[in-house]
Write a protein that holds these residues in place. Structure first.
Motif, short mmCIF file in Angstrom:
data_model
loop_
_atom_site.label_atom_id
_atom_site.label_comp_id
_atom_site.label_asym_id
_atom_site.label_seq_id
_atom_site.Cartn_x
_atom_site.Cartn_y
_atom_site.Cartn_z
N SER A 284 -20.73 12.21 -0.16
CA SER A 284 -19.45 12.00 0.51
C SER A 284 -18.31 12.37 -0.42
O SER A 284 -18.49 12.51 -1.63
N ARG A 285 -17.11 12.50 0.13
CA ARG A 285 -15.96 12.92 -0.66
C ARG A 285 -15.68 11.89 -1.74
O ARG A 285 -15.68 10.69 -1.49
N PRO A 286 -15.40 12.34 -2.96
CA PRO A 286 -15.15 11.40 -4.06
C PRO A 286 -13.93 10.53 -3.80
O PRO A 286 -13.02 10.89 -3.04
N ILE A 287 -13.92 9.37 -4.45
CA ILE A 287 -12.79 8.45 -4.37
C ILE A 287 -11.67 8.98 -5.26
O ILE A 287 -11.90 9.43 -6.37
N PHE A 288 -10.42 8.89 -4.77
CA PHE A 288 -9.28 9.46 -5.50
C PHE A 288 -8.53 8.38 -6.26
O PHE A 288 -8.35 7.27 -5.75
N PRO A 289 -8.07 8.67 -7.49
CA PRO A 289 -7.33 7.67 -8.27
C PRO A 289 -5.88 7.57 -7.83
O PRO A 289 -5.34 8.46 -7.18
N GLN A 290 -5.25 6.47 -8.20
CA GLN A 290 -3.83 6.30 -7.95
C GLN A 290 -3.07 6.77 -9.19
O GLN A 290 -3.14 6.15 -10.25
N LEU A 291 -2.33 7.86 -9.07
CA LEU A 291 -1.55 8.41 -10.17
C LEU A 291 -0.08 8.00 -10.03
O LEU A 291 0.42 7.86 -8.92
N PRO A 292 0.62 7.81 -11.15
CA PRO A 292 2.05 7.48 -11.06
C PRO A 292 2.83 8.62 -10.43
O PRO A 292 2.38 9.78 -10.39
N GLY A 293 4.03 8.33 -9.97
CA GLY A 293 4.91 9.37 -9.48
C GLY A 293 5.31 10.30 -10.60
O GLY A 293 5.30 9.93 -11.79
N TYR A 294 5.68 11.52 -10.24
CA TYR A 294 5.98 12.53 -11.25
C TYR A 294 7.13 12.12 -12.16
O TYR A 294 7.24 12.59 -13.30
N ASN A 295 8.00 11.22 -11.70
CA ASN A 295 9.18 10.82 -12.47
C ASN A 295 9.08 9.39 -12.99
O ASN A 295 10.10 8.75 -13.27
N ASP A 296 7.87 8.88 -13.13
CA ASP A 296 7.65 7.49 -13.53
C ASP A 296 7.75 7.36 -15.05
O ASP A 296 6.74 7.23 -15.76
N THR A 297 8.97 7.39 -15.55
CA THR A 297 9.19 7.29 -16.99
C THR A 297 8.79 5.91 -17.52
O THR A 297 8.36 5.78 -18.67
N ALA A 298 8.91 4.87 -16.70
CA ALA A 298 8.54 3.52 -17.14
C ALA A 298 7.06 3.46 -17.52
O ALA A 298 6.69 2.89 -18.56
N THR A 299 6.20 4.05 -16.70
CA THR A 299 4.77 4.06 -17.00
C THR A 299 4.47 4.90 -18.24
O THR A 299 3.67 4.51 -19.10
N ALA A 300 5.12 6.06 -18.34
CA ALA A 300 4.91 6.92 -19.50
C ALA A 300 5.36 6.22 -20.78
O ALA A 300 4.67 6.26 -21.82
N THR A 301 6.49 5.55 -20.74
CA THR A 301 7.02 4.85 -21.91
C THR A 301 6.13 3.69 -22.30
O THR A 301 5.85 3.47 -23.49
N ALA A 302 5.64 2.94 -21.33
CA ALA A 302 4.77 1.80 -21.61
C ALA A 302 3.47 2.27 -22.25
O ALA A 302 2.96 1.62 -23.18
N PHE A 303 2.93 3.38 -21.77
CA PHE A 303 1.70 3.89 -22.38
C PHE A 303 1.93 4.29 -23.83
O PHE A 303 1.17 3.90 -24.72
N THR A 304 2.98 5.05 -24.09
CA THR A 304 3.27 5.50 -25.45
C THR A 304 3.50 4.31 -26.38
O THR A 304 3.05 4.31 -27.52
N ALA A 305 4.21 3.29 -25.88
CA ALA A 305 4.49 2.12 -26.71
C ALA A 305 3.23 1.32 -27.03
O ALA A 305 3.20 0.59 -28.02
#
Length: 533
Positions: A284-305
């Motif tokens: 069956s078709r694989p399950i798809f992940p939930q990715l952040p929005g292209y402009n989600d700087t908060a998530t990017a910053t939290a990961f880097t920190a």
């Protein structure tokens, strides 16, 4: 997809095949059972990204910085020693946009008898994230260079050379990673994309970050990583979900007010015990992940920190060279704004700079060759340590400050200098996260923030205990990042934005680290086969 795999076994053979490469080669080496690896590689021009190459800029590779290009039909043998490094790095071309297709993984294993600082995984996989154009990337670059406009964005992203199921006509070649239920795999993730930072996730699975840029980290678990061009991130994944097929996927993290490739590349994590269903035994078709929005700087910053060294490290606390570099875009006014060569905003040409200097590569010889051989007129050593004019870097910048000055300017450092660099993004044209890469060195990322850097306020919050050690770090969009290192590797070392569109526009500079005392602190002589211009 094959990679460099380096270990301290008495005899090892490694292979390198470029992903959609312009060339391929086969080489082998024998490494002594010590804490370092000596090996010889004969290839066309490339740079081993992140390898310190102590006292040996001749093996660094950026064209017209440490060497002249290898001429068609010519050869050059890169000889270098890897000392006290282990983990995931990579190799890539370092001239124009050849890196779009010429790249691969460089994996340095611990010496025999030295385990990972985490439980040994059942298996390992290298995951190279790439970027693809539906035309020759060099033609895309040449068109941009002629018109002065921004280059066309890519048409797809790739995982190990394949776009995946979401693109037309590519589902048959989607990369699959088989895994046994309950087992743990080490994923060595490399952002080889030319111009795009990326979010990466795997459906229903948590990722434990254990290393970045070939430096171990304090492990932390996350649903998604943000990885910039030039960076590597190692994660542990345990197959602890219902046996099935799960997508791993990546799409853009975009911080500039500009067009971008808004597509998604996929591969499949495939449990070996997953049941089959549907016609002809297809799953069956694989399950798809939930990715952040292209402009989600908060998530990017939290990961880097969240990335930190695993224990207390020796960060320089007394600083000899305190540097402040503005980084960002600019525009060059045209004498004939209606010309076909002036198709940037309002009849201009795009440019980029550091401290208002747009870096220009020489064409008669390389900077390092000119320095070593005493050739005058190739470069100057007057790169400004601070912006020539102070202004509100992230505010409404006067158009009189938008046009940088071209130049081949270096900044000179004495051997052993303790250096701090604060890199400040600007709002000229647009704010943007610029992944800044320093050749020949690793550095500690001691702080970052948004807005204009304020030394009286921000320095007090620096992390001088367990900051991460990296070779590539992004400037937060409309913000700043501070790094520290000791200048203990003599030679000419390029520092540049790893978005290649910005490197070509001049977002770069070079350090000239002088020799210290004696042979052990001096650049080794150039090899006899070093290419000449």
């Amino acid at each position: 997809m094959e990679t460099y795999n380096l270990s301290t076994k008495p005899y090892c053979t490694f292979f390198l095949l470029g992903l959609f490469a312009l060339f391929a080669f086969l080489s082998s080496f024998a490494a002594a059972e010590t804490h370092y690896h000596d090996f010889v590689v004969s290839i066309f021009l490339h740079f081993l990204h992140g390898v310190r190459q102590l006292r040996n800029p001749w093996a660094d590779g950026p064209t017209y910085v440490t060497q002249c290009p290898i001429k068609p039909g010519g050869t050059y043998t890169y000889r270098f020693t890897i000392i006290n490094q282990e983990g995931t790095l990579w190799w890539h071309a370092h001239t124009d946009w050849l890196r779009a297709t010429v790249y691969g993984a460089l994996i340095i294993y611990p010496r025999l008898g030295s385990p990972y600082p985490f439980s040994m995984p059942k298996l390992e996989n290298a995951i190279l994230l790439g970027e693809w154009w539906d035309r020759n990337p060099m033609d895309v670059l040449r068109q941009s260079q002629f018109t002065g406009a921004a280059p066309n964005i890519s048409d797809a992203y790739t995982i190990n050379g394949q776009p995946g199921d979401l693109y037309r006509c590519s589902s048959r070649e989607t990369v699959r990673f088989p895994i046994e239920a309950g087992k743990t795999v080490l994923l060595r993730i490399i952002n080889s994309a030319l111009n795009q930072e990326l979010f990466f996730a795997i459906a229903n699975h948590r990722l434990t970050v254990v290393s970045v840029d070939a430096s171990y980290t304090k492990p932390f678990t996350t649903n998604v990583i943000m990885i910039a061009p030039g960076q590597t991130t190692d994660v542990l994944l345990t197959a602890d979900q219902r046996p099935a097929h799960y997508y791993m996927a990546a799409h853009a993290y975009n911080t500039a007010n500009a067009p971008f490739d808004n597509t998604t590349t996929t591969a499949i994590l495939e449990y070996k015990s997953a049941p089959c269903s549907g016609n002809k035994g297809k799953s069956s078709r694989p399950i798809f992940p939930q990715l952040p929005g292209y402009n989600d700087t908060a998530t990017a910053t939290a990961f880097t920190a969240g990335v930190k060294s695993p224990c207390q490290v020796k960060v320089p606390t007394v600083i000899d060279q305190n540097l402040f570099f503005t980084v960002g875009l600019g525009l060059i006014n045209c004498t004939q704004p209606n010309s076909p060569r002036c198709q940037g905003p309002n009849g201009t040409r795009f440019s980029a700079s550091m401290n208002n200097v747009s870096f220009v590569l020489p064409r008669t010889t390389s900077i390092m060759q000119a320095y070593y051989q005493g050739v005058p007129g190739v470069f100057t050593t007057d790169f400004p340590p601070v912006p020539p004019i102070q202004f509100d870097y992230t505010g409404n910048v006067s158009r009189g400050l938008w046009q940088p000055a071209p130049g081949t300017k270096l900044y000179k450092l004495k051997y052993g200098s303790r250096v701090q660099i604060v890199m400040q993004d600007t709002s000229i044209v647009t704010t943007e996260d610029h992944p800044m890469h320093l050749h020949g060195y690793q550095f500690y990322v001691v702080g970052s923030g948004f807005g204009n850097f304020n030394p009286s306020r921000d320095t007090a919050n620096f992390n001088l205990i367990d900051p991460p050690r990296r070779n590539t770090i992004g400037t937060p969009p409309g913000g700043w990042v501070a790094v520290r290192f000791v200048a203990d590797n003599p030679g000419v070392w390029l520092m540049h934005c790893h978005l290649d569109v910005h490197l070509g526009l001049g977002l770069a500079m070079s350090f000239l680290v002088e020799n210290g005392i004696g042979t052990s602190q001096s650049v080794i002589p150039p090899p006899a086969d070093l290419p000449q211009c």
